[in-house]
Motif scaffolding. Sequence first.
Motif: not given
Length: 583
Positions: A199, A225, A228-229, A231-233, A235-236
């Motif tokens: 990751t 955007e 947001k992208g 943040k998604e990575i 978060d993982r």
Amino acid sequence: MDNKQIRKRIFSYLAPYKMKFILVVTLVIIGVALQVAGTYLNGLPTSRIAKNLSNHEPIDFDYIKTIVILMVVFVVFYFLAKFFAGYLLTEIVQSAMFTMRKEIQEKLNRLPVSYFDKQKQGDVLSRITNDVDTLSNALQQSFISFVNAILMIAMSAVMMLYIHAMMGIIALLSIPASLLLAKFLIKKSQPSFNAQQKTLAEMNAYVQENLTGFSVLKLYGREKEVVKGFKEINDRLTTVGFRANFLSGLMNTFANFLTYYFVYIFTVVLGVQFIFAGTLLVGQLQSFLYYIYSVSTPIGQMTQLTAVLQSAFAASGRLFEFLDEQEEVAETLFTPLEVVRGEIEFEDVSFRYKADVPLIEHLNLKVPAGSMVAIVGPTGAGKTTMINLLERFYDVTDGSLKLDGIDVRNISRSHLRQQFGMVLQDSWLYEDTIRENIRFGKLVATDEEVENAGRLANVDAFIQQLPQGYDTLINAEANNLSIGQKQLLTIARAILSDPKILILDEATSSVDTRMEKLIQEAMNTLLHERTSFVIAHRLSTIRNADMIVVMNHGKIVEQGKHEELLAKNGFYAELYHSQFVEE
């Protein structure tokens, strides 16, 4: 690749330094032995004082003085052993990492272009930078600590049994329990460490991709955007990182409880009874309690180091996966090229990037030496693929591609590519002077040859206006030059290399009319008496081509000169007229 295989691969890099490695281990053993012996000496003065007091004797200060001097000597030699062990290990690890980085660089040059087409650039960069650093740090910081911890546990255990066998056995029963627990938690947390490393590489790729197009993102207002992208990575990464490090932290907590707090309290109670029974001295109990600490602390260190080592194993797995990637097929026999004319022939050529997805099917084309061939067609028609086949970035699936009547598969890739020059829309320049960027086309070129190439490429006047002229430094992003200026520099580089065959990929599609004229004049100089392939969307720039090849869906649908193709009123005419309507 499992951890056993990874360990074996890592030690293969350390093997050339085996004697130094043995010396490091020897120094670590000496250091631990001195530390353990010092702990035993530490209890002797207490025992002597207790004996003197119980016998109503004066305190034996001479004995205490002797022990203190001996302990100071031990401490000095302990630190010397630790210093030289650390110095030698640093030398070993850095030498091993130098070898690994060298292998990685050589591997990069042997990998086929298809590998880089399939991989994210940021992921490749993460493997050859972050993963190497992770492994280097683990070996540098963790090896001595890990060996030191194992030796400290073993030697302290021996001394505990020497002081009092029964108490030693009882105290040491906690070690297997700690190790079994650690093994269980390692097994549970290793997948999380692997996911964490993967990751992290994904995040690097994402950040690099967005930094490359930062101005475009700002222009179109896509900041939200992108965030947001990210943040998604992120978060993982947080989730897998928390799981990995939480499980690793549990090992330290349980190890401390089992091997220190529980055993310490139990030993104090039991030890006092043995002192009253006359089977244990006060100083021996003192030393014994230190040995409990000497066992519990290394176990705690080992559990903490496990997190570092697991990250290192995850990083090493990715590194060795990269080093084991399939390389370009090795060339053993090939036909030497003596005098290259530049005649190119596609003979019933078919090509597929994926086995089940046809791209080019039964392509036939003969290009006489010295001809200018323009390749046009919509996106995905197969234009760039033709260029990839010409330079053997990929080999044809079926049929034959020939240079001067010789199948290019019988010509070494390096020798074949020496015959080509290339000018791309996205000009590649590196951080150095303008002079050295032009000289990249011919490394042995003199300054006079470099400047002559600049004049022929219509870039000399611009360069002479700069304060340092040809010695002006181009920055890392080359953003201190315009797109047109960069293209002119790449044309100068191509002129200097004096290739037999030229590839011009949309070289004037992103510049203004004045710059396009300069570039066109420079290209005319470059194209003189050379076979050339021009890929362009601006069809007005290829009217004078000796041959225009119109492609669609991997096939040649039309072929001829500009006027002939317009007269046919077919696919080329449709492209040509639609472009002028748009303009």
